[in-house]
Design a protein around this motif. Structure first.
Motif, PDB file in Angstrom:
ATOM      1  N   ARG A  89      -4.847  33.105  29.011  1.00 11.61           N
ATOM      2  CA  ARG A  89      -6.216  33.622  28.981  1.00 11.61           C
ATOM      3  C   ARG A  89      -6.803  33.503  27.578  1.00 11.61           C
ATOM      4  O   ARG A  89      -7.955  33.081  27.407  1.00 11.61           O
ATOM      5  CB  ARG A  89      -6.226  35.084  29.426  1.00 11.61           C
ATOM      6  N   LEU A  90      -6.018  33.827  26.565  1.00 11.41           N
ATOM      7  CA  LEU A  90      -6.490  33.713  25.186  1.00 11.41           C
ATOM      8  C   LEU A  90      -6.763  32.264  24.810  1.00 11.41           C
ATOM      9  O   LEU A  90      -7.723  31.971  24.094  1.00 11.41           O
ATOM     10  CB  LEU A  90      -5.468  34.330  24.230  1.00 11.41           C
ATOM     11  N   ALA A  91      -5.934  31.340  25.300  1.00 11.63           N
ATOM     12  CA  ALA A  91      -6.141  29.926  25.015  1.00 11.63           C
ATOM     13  C   ALA A  91      -7.441  29.436  25.638  1.00 11.63           C
ATOM     14  O   ALA A  91      -8.191  28.676  25.011  1.00 11.63           O
ATOM     15  CB  ALA A  91      -4.966  29.109  25.525  1.00 11.63           C
ATOM     16  N   VAL A  92      -7.719  29.875  26.862  1.00 11.49           N
ATOM     17  CA  VAL A  92      -8.956  29.481  27.536  1.00 11.49           C
ATOM     18  C   VAL A  92     -10.168  30.025  26.782  1.00 11.49           C
ATOM     19  O   VAL A  92     -11.152  29.320  26.567  1.00 11.49           O
ATOM     20  CB  VAL A  92      -8.950  29.966  29.008  1.00 11.49           C
ATOM     21  N   LEU A  93     -10.100  31.271  26.363  1.00  9.77           N
ATOM     22  CA  LEU A  93     -11.203  31.858  25.603  1.00  9.77           C
ATOM     23  C   LEU A  93     -11.436  31.106  24.292  1.00  9.77           C
ATOM     24  O   LEU A  93     -12.571  30.887  23.888  1.00  9.77           O
ATOM     25  CB  LEU A  93     -10.928  33.329  25.312  1.00  9.77           C
TER      26      LEU A  93
ATOM     27  N   THR B 237     -14.739  27.235  21.026  1.00  7.68           N
ATOM     28  CA  THR B 237     -14.865  26.008  20.244  1.00  7.68           C
ATOM     29  C   THR B 237     -15.879  25.064  20.881  1.00  7.68           C
ATOM     30  O   THR B 237     -16.653  24.403  20.178  1.00  7.68           O
ATOM     31  CB  THR B 237     -13.513  25.293  20.080  1.00  7.68           C
ATOM     32  N   VAL B 238     -15.914  25.007  22.192  1.00  4.86           N
ATOM     33  CA  VAL B 238     -16.871  24.146  22.891  1.00  4.86           C
ATOM     34  C   VAL B 238     -18.291  24.658  22.669  1.00  4.86           C
ATOM     35  O   VAL B 238     -19.223  23.882  22.398  1.00  4.86           O
ATOM     36  CB  VAL B 238     -16.538  24.060  24.397  1.00  4.86           C
TER      37      VAL B 238
END
Length: 53
Positions: free
Chosen positions: A38-42, A47-48
């Motif tokens: 979840r943290l990686a997705v956030l 960044t996007v």
């Protein structure tokens, strides 16, 4: 249990707890696999969105 043993047991228990509080671990707190994902997705979403600005 005799009186001396009861008193000693109570004292040793308190001493053990106090000693455990003083010796804290330097180990990082456990993060579950789902939480890491979840943290990686956030992070990727942030960044996007920064790239689009």
């Amino acid at each position: 249990m005799n009186r001396t043993k009861k008193i000693t047991k109570k004292f040793m228990g308190k001493a053990k707890k106090a000693n455990a509080k003083l010796n804290t671990s330097n180990k990082p707190k456990y993060i579950s696999k789902a939480e890491r994902e979840r943290l990686a997705v956030l992070e990727t979403v942030e960044t996007v969105s920064e790239d689009l600005k």
